[in-house]
Design a protein around this motif. Sequence first.
Motif, short mmCIF file in Angstrom:
data_model
loop_
_atom_site.label_atom_id
_atom_site.label_comp_id
_atom_site.label_asym_id
_atom_site.label_seq_id
_atom_site.Cartn_x
_atom_site.Cartn_y
_atom_site.Cartn_z
N PRO A 199 3.63 0.47 -20.72
CA PRO A 199 3.47 0.91 -19.42
C PRO A 199 2.39 2.16 -19.45
CG PRO A 199 5.56 1.74 -20.63
CD PRO A 199 4.94 0.63 -21.48
N ASN A 212 13.19 6.79 -16.23
CA ASN A 212 12.28 8.09 -16.45
C ASN A 212 13.10 9.28 -16.67
OD1 ASN A 212 9.95 6.34 -16.38
ND2 ASN A 212 9.96 6.72 -14.05
N LEU A 272 12.98 -3.43 -11.75
CA LEU A 272 11.90 -4.06 -11.01
C LEU A 272 11.75 -5.30 -11.48
CD1 LEU A 272 9.98 -1.16 -12.80
CD2 LEU A 272 9.72 -1.58 -10.41
N HIS A 274 15.57 2.33 -12.36
CA HIS A 274 14.59 1.54 -11.60
C HIS A 274 14.80 0.13 -12.21
CE1 HIS A 274 11.60 4.87 -10.24
NE2 HIS A 274 12.09 5.34 -11.20
N ASP A 277 13.72 1.01 -3.39
CA ASP A 277 12.94 2.46 -3.59
C ASP A 277 12.01 2.31 -2.32
OD1 ASP A 277 11.70 3.89 -6.33
OD2 ASP A 277 10.40 3.78 -4.64
N SER A 323 8.94 3.48 -2.27
CA SER A 323 7.37 3.24 -2.70
C SER A 323 7.56 1.93 -3.78
CB SER A 323 6.93 4.42 -3.15
OG SER A 323 5.55 4.29 -3.50
N PRO A 324 7.82 0.80 -3.40
CA PRO A 324 8.21 -0.31 -4.22
C PRO A 324 6.74 -0.72 -5.13
CG PRO A 324 8.10 -1.34 -1.95
CD PRO A 324 7.99 0.21 -1.89
N GLN A 325 6.92 -0.80 -6.35
CA GLN A 325 6.13 -1.03 -7.57
C GLN A 325 5.97 -2.47 -7.87
OE1 GLN A 325 3.69 1.47 -8.18
NE2 GLN A 325 5.01 2.60 -6.47
N ALA A 326 6.92 -3.21 -7.28
CA ALA A 326 7.15 -4.80 -7.37
C ALA A 326 7.79 -5.38 -6.38
CB ALA A 326 8.02 -4.83 -8.85
N HIS A 372 12.14 -3.80 -5.98
CA HIS A 372 12.12 -2.47 -6.56
C HIS A 372 13.32 -1.63 -6.12
CE1 HIS A 372 9.85 1.60 -8.12
NE2 HIS A 372 11.20 1.47 -8.50
N ARG A 405 7.51 -10.24 -10.19
CA ARG A 405 6.41 -10.36 -10.72
C ARG A 405 6.42 -10.06 -12.25
NH1 ARG A 405 3.56 -5.62 -12.21
NH2 ARG A 405 4.15 -3.96 -10.83
N LEU A 437 5.45 -8.04 -15.48
CA LEU A 437 5.26 -6.58 -15.66
C LEU A 437 4.67 -6.35 -16.97
CD1 LEU A 437 8.82 -5.79 -14.35
CD2 LEU A 437 6.82 -5.22 -13.18
#
Length: 125
Positions: A124, A98, A115, A113, A41, A43-46, A49, A118, A120
């Motif tokens: 959400p 999503n 993830l 996704h 991804d 724009s990694p959120q973890a 990702h 880390r 989580l």
Amino acid sequence: MSNVENSASDPVTDSIFGKIARKEIPVDAVYEDDFVIAFRDMSPQAPVHILVIPKKPVENALALTDADREMAGAVLVAAAEVARRLGIAESGIRIVLNAGADGGQTVPYLHAHILGGRHLGWPPG
Ligand code: AMP
């Protein structure tokens, strides 16, 4: 003669992931098989990702039909393989699909996704 019928746009196939699935836009794949491509991804959120997309264009999980059982299963199997390859299978992962506006979907092409790396939180946002 007009060529309008042949040039009709489709938001799924015209999406960025539609172009990636057709290899019109190159990605650095972390996994690929007959059914899916997986890549990082942007724009990694973890710490890890990854996105897994099917090669067959489908808008989201809500658009899946009986005919998609093998492909949908392949997305999950690929997610597990990606987690093993990237070293996050032992610590655990979250797989997110999503779908639609309330689901927070921004790209109209099915993508899972993955993830990890880390802890989580839940629930959400
Ligand atoms: P969603 O909100 O579930 O539709 O997620 C779309 C995801 O696609 C977001 O996490 C974006 O950061 C990611 N994304 C969009 N375009 C690209 C791209 N070209 N390469 C990698 N990730 C992308």
